[in-house]
Design a protein around this motif. Structure first.
Motif, PDB file in Angstrom:
ATOM      1  N   GLU A 144      -1.850  11.167  -1.324  1.00  0.00           N
ATOM      2  CA  GLU A 144      -2.138   9.735  -1.427  1.00  0.00           C
ATOM      3  C   GLU A 144      -1.634   9.192  -2.752  1.00  0.00           C
ATOM      4  N   SER A 145      -0.993   8.034  -2.690  1.00  0.00           N
ATOM      5  CA  SER A 145      -0.521   7.337  -3.884  1.00  0.00           C
ATOM      6  C   SER A 145      -1.104   5.931  -3.900  1.00  0.00           C
ATOM      7  N   VAL A 146      -1.737   5.561  -4.994  1.00  0.00           N
ATOM      8  CA  VAL A 146      -2.298   4.218  -5.147  1.00  0.00           C
ATOM      9  C   VAL A 146      -1.272   3.342  -5.859  1.00  0.00           C
ATOM     10  N   VAL A 147      -0.775   2.341  -5.154  1.00  0.00           N
ATOM     11  CA  VAL A 147       0.220   1.432  -5.727  1.00  0.00           C
ATOM     12  C   VAL A 147      -0.456   0.411  -6.618  1.00  0.00           C
ATOM     13  N   LYS A 148      -1.548  -0.190  -6.116  1.00  0.00           N
ATOM     14  CA  LYS A 148      -2.258  -1.202  -6.902  1.00  0.00           C
ATOM     15  C   LYS A 148      -3.704  -1.307  -6.452  1.00  0.00           C
ATOM     16  N   ASP A 149      -4.612  -1.351  -7.420  1.00  0.00           N
ATOM     17  CA  ASP A 149      -6.029  -1.627  -7.151  1.00  0.00           C
ATOM     18  C   ASP A 149      -6.280  -3.131  -7.218  1.00  0.00           C
ATOM     19  N   GLU A 150      -7.269  -3.574  -6.503  1.00  0.00           N
ATOM     20  CA  GLU A 150      -7.737  -4.956  -6.562  1.00  0.00           C
ATOM     21  C   GLU A 150      -6.618  -5.950  -6.295  1.00  0.00           C
ATOM     22  N   ALA A 151      -5.913  -5.745  -5.236  1.00  0.00           N
ATOM     23  CA  ALA A 151      -4.872  -6.689  -4.818  1.00  0.00           C
ATOM     24  C   ALA A 151      -5.429  -7.630  -3.762  1.00  0.00           C
ATOM     25  N   LEU A 152      -4.766  -8.772  -3.586  1.00  0.00           N
ATOM     26  CA  LEU A 152      -5.120  -9.671  -2.501  1.00  0.00           C
ATOM     27  C   LEU A 152      -4.525  -9.143  -1.195  1.00  0.00           C
ATOM     28  N   ALA A 153      -5.074  -9.586  -0.085  1.00  0.00           N
ATOM     29  CA  ALA A 153      -4.622  -9.116   1.221  1.00  0.00           C
ATOM     30  C   ALA A 153      -3.135  -9.408   1.415  1.00  0.00           C
ATOM     31  N   MET A 154      -2.419  -8.448   1.985  1.00  0.00           N
ATOM     32  CA  MET A 154      -0.974  -8.565   2.148  1.00  0.00           C
ATOM     33  C   MET A 154      -0.612  -9.383   3.391  1.00  0.00           C
ATOM     34  N   ARG A 155       0.560 -10.053   3.292  1.00  0.00           N
ATOM     35  CA  ARG A 155       1.204 -10.599   4.489  1.00  0.00           C
ATOM     36  C   ARG A 155       2.439  -9.740   4.757  1.00  0.00           C
ATOM     37  N   PHE A 156       3.573 -10.073   4.130  1.00  0.00           N
ATOM     38  CA  PHE A 156       4.759  -9.235   4.239  1.00  0.00           C
ATOM     39  C   PHE A 156       4.533  -7.950   3.451  1.00  0.00           C
ATOM     40  N   ARG A 157       5.070  -6.831   3.965  1.00  0.00           N
ATOM     41  CA  ARG A 157       4.996  -5.553   3.247  1.00  0.00           C
ATOM     42  C   ARG A 157       6.231  -4.724   3.570  1.00  0.00           C
ATOM     43  N   LYS A 158       6.720  -3.979   2.575  1.00  0.00           N
ATOM     44  CA  LYS A 158       7.931  -3.193   2.776  1.00  0.00           C
ATOM     45  C   LYS A 158       7.899  -1.971   1.860  1.00  0.00           C
ATOM     46  N   LEU A 159       8.109  -0.805   2.446  1.00  0.00           N
ATOM     47  CA  LEU A 159       8.196   0.450   1.715  1.00  0.00           C
ATOM     48  C   LEU A 159       9.600   0.999   1.868  1.00  0.00           C
TER      49      LEU A 159
END
Length: 314
Positions: A144-159
């Protein structure tokens, strides 16, 4: 008359007493829940039988399934399945939730060497945690990798994941009408550490984005009634951004308007351009266009129209 009334009263008293005796001696009534527990036929009831897993992707032996409310992957076209330790709701959390029949496009990478899924967890839309769960041993163990804590809910997402361990995550949030914020996170050590970089000076809705190498990245904007492609390029890992120029043939003006994320070929970059939500040029908007760049994404030349089945994914 008095004697008759006394007789009737006596009969009523006797009748009531008889009914009380009958009521007290009968078997107690059971609630529907109690009946379910007591009924012999339901004492050994079990969960419905799970359906055999079927792959959603079919382009190779490496596929996934969302059946039985759980994500599974297979490396041998369904002979063996491995469960992915992510809850289904987390895969579709955010402002955009997809159709839940297949994974949200761009939210995962699947190769023989590494399979990874981008998602968020947290019940509060204000404090989502953006994560990646991945495996390097064909699903035997998961990291598991944590990209960001305490972020707002996503709309667009891309990995995006490159072969040299360079990972990028692009996501948008806080949408209001046709405006939203965006963020780009980079990792040079396969998700161990993440750094945020700058984004282009635009709050339009993001259409796509990616990095083709550690320095060269792209952000494409405009999903609501665009009249021309808006693609930004950086060649210094986000220190500066510049809007790319498209040499568009006159007959395609206001036709091809949404640039998808470029991909790297041997000696040039290549992208697919879509017609947008109002596209009506040939075959009801299905035809797309191919462009190439020989200056690292700053200018683009039209190559040809593209049938949907012949396009390459960015």
């Amino acid at each position: 008359m008095k004697n008759i009334m006394i007789a009737i009263s006596s009969l009523m008293v006797v009748g009531i007493a008889f009914l009380i005796i009958i009521y007290e001696s009968r078997e107690p009534l059971l609630s529907p829940e109690a009946k379910l527990i007591k009924t012999p036929q339901t004492e050994g009831i079990s969960e419905p039988e799970k359906q055999p897993l079927e792959a959603i992707k079919t382009s190779s032996d490496l596929n996934y399934s969302l059946q039985n409310n759980q994500l599974h992957i297979t490396y041998d076209n369904g002979e063996k399945w491995n469960e992915v330790p992510i809850e289904m709701d987390q895969l579709f959390a955010g402002e955009y939730q997809g159709n839940r029949q297949e994974l949200i496009g761009g939210s995962y990478e699947m190769t023989e060497e590494l399979v990874a899924f981008l998602y968020s967890e947290g019940e509060d839309w204000q404090t989502q945690t953006i994560k990646i769960t991945y495996t390097e041993d064909k699903g035997e163990t998961w990291n598991e990798s944590v990209v960001k804590d305490e972020a707002l809910a996503m709309r667009f997402r891309k990995l995006n994941i490159t072969n040299d361990g360079f990972w990028t995550v692009i996501f948008t949030f806080d949408r209001t009408m046709s405006q939203e914020a965006s963020a780009i996170y980079l990792s040079n050590d396969q998700g161990e550490n993440w750094q945020i970089i700058s984004t282009p000076d635009s709050t339009r809705l993001v259409a796509d984005g990616s990095f083709v190498d550690q320095n060269t990245g792209f952000m494409s904007y405009g999903t609501i009634n665009p009249e021309a492609p808006t693609l930004y390029v950086t060649n210094d890992q986000g220190e500066t951004w510049e809007q790319a120029v498209f040499n568009m043939p006159n007959k395609y003006e206001k036709v091809f308007v949404i640039a998808r994320a470029p991909i790297k070929e041997k000696d040039h970059l290549e992208l697919i351009m879509e017609q947008g939500p109002n596209g009506d040029y040939y075959r009801n908007g299905l035809i797309k266009a191919k462009f190439i760049s020989t200056d690292n994404g700053h200018t683009w030349e039209f190559v040809e129209e593209v049938e949907p089945e012949n396009e390459k994914m960015g």
